[in-house]
Design an enzyme around this catalytic site. Structure first.
Site, PDB file in Angstrom:
ATOM      1  N   CYS A 134       0.836  -1.207   0.000  1.00 47.20           N
ATOM      2  CA  CYS A 134       0.000   0.000   0.000  1.00 47.20           C
ATOM      3  C   CYS A 134       0.868   1.252   0.000  1.00 47.20           C
ATOM      4  CB  CYS A 134      -0.916  -0.024   1.228  1.00 47.20           C
ATOM      5  SG  CYS A 134      -1.929   1.455   1.367  1.00 47.20           S
ATOM      6  N   CYS A 137      -0.363   4.175   2.084  1.00 50.78           N
ATOM      7  CA  CYS A 137      -0.192   4.014   3.540  1.00 50.78           C
ATOM      8  C   CYS A 137       1.255   4.251   3.942  1.00 50.78           C
ATOM      9  CB  CYS A 137      -0.536   2.594   4.005  1.00 50.78           C
ATOM     10  SG  CYS A 137      -1.973   1.877   3.250  1.00 50.78           S
ATOM     11  N   ASP A 138       2.189   3.734   3.160  1.00 49.74           N
ATOM     12  CA  ASP A 138       3.562   3.620   3.651  1.00 49.74           C
ATOM     13  C   ASP A 138       4.598   4.455   2.908  1.00 49.74           C
ATOM     14  OD1 ASP A 138       2.689   1.791   5.548  1.00 49.74           O
ATOM     15  OD2 ASP A 138       2.794   0.138   4.131  1.00 49.74           O
TER      16      ASP A 138
END
Ligand code: NAP
Length: 327
Positions: A134, A137-138
């Site tokens: 992701c 997200c990261d």
């Protein structure tokens, strides 16, 4: 007599929208959350394409709101995972966490899809420690660092372009010499000076220093067999998704990739069973289209239930109703 009129499996945008509509239709739906409550949006940061939020909304916040809205109208939510189903009987039967059995007249499957892994061992082992599925997200964790994106589809290229906002260099590793991604994505990626490509190559190992700190990847050229070391700090895997349909194998018609086949709206191969969201859609895969199909599934289920003989007897409505009438 079934325990429930409608059971919904899955708590992403499709499941929660189905619950909202079924609850407002007074069907008192039971929603089974599944292992990853909230679905893929729980792994997202800002969602900027959900209509109505001009400044965007955080994925987890959106799911909290959707859940609260479904609860407000009388959805009964249970934690847990469906471990087996028997859809061959008139009262459709589900087993929750291998212990609790629930029967229902109608079922809406909204179990979504999960990101695929390379299955080379080190990728799953290092998940959350330098390896991610992701980017949104990261990506932030890799500011100023070199990283790789694995895959050649729209997801991989979209993620690679997105990650150039943070990373010093993005190496796209693709197993062929041509991208699957759409032309507009390809053109953007080729024009981006921070993106480089390693063609015809597969990742055979992700290297770390034992503290979960990624130091590089070893890629193998599939044409020459030559191995190559690429030093970097993070790996994003974007090689597609697998629909969460294992429990429905042999019970519902699935396509060659395991997605539930729907016809005439959200109807599956079994009367009374409907499917919504990514579990039946490998094309659009958007939160808003998942929610839309969740709404359709609830309406389809409501119409199906209105046509059931028990209901017809109670209301005096005609008994003979085709289970899956064409639209
Ligand atoms: P996808 O189109 O199925 O692409 C998956 C990519 O991963 C392919 O390039 C594939 O290689 C590669 N791959 C698959 N298994 C692999 C493995 N084991 N090892 C190495 N590489 C592997 O999946 P997606 O990119 O997630 O897209 C899914 C759908 O969503 C598509 O319809 C896409 O158009 C859509 N989508 C659209 C957007 C957008 O329009 N903004 C963004 C994201 C996704 P091969 O090419 O050799 O098969």
């Amino acid at each position: 007599m079934a325990d429930q009129r409608v059971v919904i499996i899955g708590s992403g945008p499709a499941g929660l929208t189905a619950a909202l509509y079924a609850a407002r239709a007074n069907l008192k739906p039971l929603l089974i959350e599944g292992l990853d409550a909230g679905g893929q949006l729980m792994l997202t940061t800002m969602v900027e394409n959900w209509p109505g939020y001009r400044d965007g909304i955080l994925g987890p916040d959106l799911m909290v709101e959707m859940r609260a809205q479904a609860l407000r109208f009388g959805t009964d939510v249970v934690e847990g995972n469906v471990t087996s189903v028997d859809l061959g009987q008139r009262a459709l039967s589900l087993v929750l966490d291998s212990t609790r059995r629930v029967t229902t007249d109608a079922l809406i499957v909204a179990t979504g899809a999960s990101a695929r892994w390379l299955d080379i061992g080190s990728d799953r082992k290092l998940s959350g420690h330098g390896v991610s599925t992701c980017a949104t997200c990261d990506g932030y964790f890799f500011r100023g660092k070199p990283i790789a994106v694995i895959g050649g589809g729209d997801s991989a290229i979209e993620e690679a372009i997105f990650l150039t906002k943070f990373a010093s260099r993005v190496t796209v590793v693709h197993r062929r010499d041509a991208l699957r991604a759409s032309k507009i994505m390809r053109d953007k990626a080729f024009a981006n000076p921070k993106i480089e490509f390693v063609w015809d190559s597969e990742v055979v190992e992700i290297k770390d220093v034992g503290r979960g700190e990624v130091t590089g990847i070893i890629v193998r050229n599939v044409k020459t067999g030559q191995l190559r070391d690429v030093p970097l700090d993070g790996v994003f895997i974007a090689i597609g998704h697998t629909p969460n349909t294992a429990v429905f194998t042999g019970q519902l018609e699935l396509d060659g990739s395991g997605y539930i086949v729907t016809r005439h709206g959200t109807r599956t191969s079994v009367p009374g069973v409907f499917a919504a969201g990514d579990v039946q859609d490998h094309v659009y895969r958007q939160a808003v289209t998942a929610a839309g199909s969740g709404c359709m599934a609830a309406i389809d289920a409501e119409r199906y239930l209105e046509g059931m003989p028990e209901h017809a007897e109670a209301t005096g409505a005609p008994r003979s109703v085709e289970a899956h009438p064409p639209r």
